[in-house]
Scaffold this active site. Structure first.
Site, PDB file in Angstrom:
ATOM      1  N   HIS A 152       8.497  -0.669   1.087  1.00  0.00           N
ATOM      2  CA  HIS A 152       7.896  -1.544   2.105  1.00  0.00           C
ATOM      3  C   HIS A 152       8.968  -2.305   2.880  1.00  0.00           C
ATOM      4  O   HIS A 152       8.801  -2.615   4.062  1.00  0.00           O
ATOM      5  CB  HIS A 152       6.982  -2.578   1.432  1.00  0.00           C
ATOM      6  CG  HIS A 152       5.606  -2.094   1.129  1.00  0.00           C
ATOM      7  ND1 HIS A 152       4.681  -1.808   2.097  1.00  0.00           N
ATOM      8  CD2 HIS A 152       4.979  -1.854  -0.055  1.00  0.00           C
ATOM      9  CE1 HIS A 152       3.544  -1.414   1.527  1.00  0.00           C
ATOM     10  NE2 HIS A 152       3.701  -1.426   0.227  1.00  0.00           N
ATOM     11  N   ASP A 391       3.124  19.334   8.288  1.00  0.00           N
ATOM     12  CA  ASP A 391       3.194  20.739   7.892  1.00  0.00           C
ATOM     13  C   ASP A 391       4.635  21.076   7.518  1.00  0.00           C
ATOM     14  O   ASP A 391       5.507  21.125   8.371  1.00  0.00           O
ATOM     15  CB  ASP A 391       2.701  21.607   9.063  1.00  0.00           C
ATOM     16  CG  ASP A 391       2.851  23.100   8.795  1.00  0.00           C
ATOM     17  OD1 ASP A 391       3.327  23.466   7.696  1.00  0.00           O
ATOM     18  OD2 ASP A 391       2.519  23.895   9.688  1.00  0.00           O
TER      19      ASP A 391
END
Length: 445
Positions: A152, A391
């Site tokens: 984070h 992908d």
């Protein structure tokens, strides 16, 4: 049954810039944990071994461009951190599982989903923790998942997605085409301001339940997650309803789909939690500052460029007034986030002797840090983010979403798969409020 097949430390493929880098004042408030996201892929004719090799080599190339992710954090006092670019690398693990993708149902963030993302021992010194963790899991049905944990402190959602998109390009054998802007000093507090020029309720303790002195009791209550779908028609219906509620004299632009959904979630939570009508409640909204700063941040800024703003009301007003009231409160909060307000926010952080109290720990039941649960909510929108299309050479994902939701009152809103105009709403609430929330959420639409 789960079997660990391989563990790698993946370092950048070539030498990268070294040394210590300052973090921005915006980075300093982030949770010390890793943001968990999960991608599921349908059955494909790719072995775990070859998928792991593709990921390992392409990640090594991607870390040359996004070299901060191969570094480590160090404490520098006052609860603050700095980044050491030391190319120690990311963690990649490959796992074989007897589970099938169908076993995960609607993909709501459960412990079973969380187990598909590498876990971290946060009791270890922070400089020993990789900033990027990756787990590829092959299921017995032939499908796969890719579970990511990204610090984070280092990246917000848009930066993380930028990295994933470029990494996937490399994995597919394409050339990466949009390098990140890595200088975080553009989000340091401006030198000419020595004190904030606005009030910043987002940094104060959030509203408490009437009659309570603190939020400890609420923090300890049992919670569970939900994943709710809003079809395109339901979203449009909420939007129409919100805009019908705007007063005739108010000729401002119509409420957006997101403002309508955010207002609806806030109202539904107030009803489900059965608050007294005078109960103060806040909705914390995460806004992206990239195009709000003047001039806008450089394209592809890599870091934390999101800020929290706070909408405030009482449960009675939210529930008794039309939906447009709640959406209007949300919009007022979002519109507060001007260049001047965001600069003032950075100065507020810079002026703090110690920033530890502002950090939220994103872990269920944690007693430390800020708390956004009952009677409040915190909402993060991925509605405008390019969350789909990761992908890596074996086709598009069938689902992408949060791998965990850390605390009561945390909500994610993101576009449905296929970008068909639907929304998914993932949230964590106290178990005693879950059924009522679902009822109220769908009742009006």
């Amino acid at each position: 049954m789960v079997k660990l097949m391989a563990t790698y430390t993946v370092r950048p493929a070539k030498e990268t810039p070294g040394g210590y880098r300052c973090l921005s004042d915006s980075d300093q408030l982030r949770a010390l944990t890793h943001a968990p996201t999960i991608y599921f892929y349908p059955p494909v004719n790719v072995s775990l071994e070859s998928a792991t090799e593709i990921l390992r080599h392409s990640l090594s190339e991607a870390l040359v461009i996004f070299y901060p992710l191969a570094g480590r954090l160090h404490w520098i006092g006052g609860g603050r951190l700095e980044l050491e670019c030391n190319a120690l690398g990311a963690l990649l693990i490959a796992v074989e599982s007897e589970a099938k993708i169908d076993d995960f149902g609607d993909f709501r963030p459960t412990q079973e989903i969380r187990a598909l993302i590498p876990s971290v021992d946060y009791n270890k010194p922070i400089h020993e923790l990789p900033l990027l963790l990756v787990q590829v899991t092959k299921f017995s049905c032939g499908g796969m998942s890719l579970g990511l944990g990204i610090s984070h402190t280092i990246a917000d959602g848009l930066s993380a997605l930028h990295f994933i998109s470029e990494w996937a390009k490399i994995a597919r054998g394409e050339q990466p085409s949009s390098p990140p802007f890595l200088d975080r000093s553009v989000l340091l507090a401006p030198e000419h301001l020595s004190a904030p020029v606005f009030d910043h309720p987002e940094y104060s303790t959030q509203a408490l339940l009437i009659g309570k002195q603190d939020n400890m009791e609420e923090r300890k209550r049992e919670t569970a997650t939900l994943l709710l779908k809003l079809s395109k028609d339901q979203v449009e219906k909420l939007k129409d309803k919100t805009n019908k509620d705007r007063s005739a004299s108010n000729n401002k632009r119509p409420y957006t789909r997101y403002e309508a959904v955010a207002g609806h979630i806030w109202r539904s939570a107030c009803k489900a939690r059965q608050h007294e009508s005078q109960q103060p409640t806040t909705l914390s909204i995460i806004v992206d500052a990239r195009n709000r700063m003047e001039p806008p941040l450089p394209p592809r800024y890599f870091g934390n460029a999101t800020f929290r703003v706070t909408a405030e009301s009482t449960s009675g007003e939210l529930v008794s007034k039309a939906l447009g009231y709640a959406s209007g409160k949300a919009r007022q909060a979002i519109e507060k986030a001007t260049h001047e307000y965001l600069q003032s926010s950075l100065v507020y952080v810079k002026c703090q002797e110690d920033v530890t109290q502002f950090r939220n720990f994103h872990t269920v039941g944690c007693a430390k840090g800020a708390f956004y649960g009952n009677p409040n909510l915190e909402i993060t929108s991925w509605a405008g983010l390019p969350i789909y299309g990761a992908d890596f050479g074996w086709g598009q994902e069938i689902y992408m979403g949060p791998g965990e939701i850390g605390y009561d009152g945390k909500v994610f809103v993101f576009p449905g798969q296929g970008l068909d105009g639907s929304f998914l709403v993932a949230l964590r609430l106290q178990v005693r409020h879950i059924d009522a929330f679902q009822k109220f959420f769908y009742e009006d639409i």
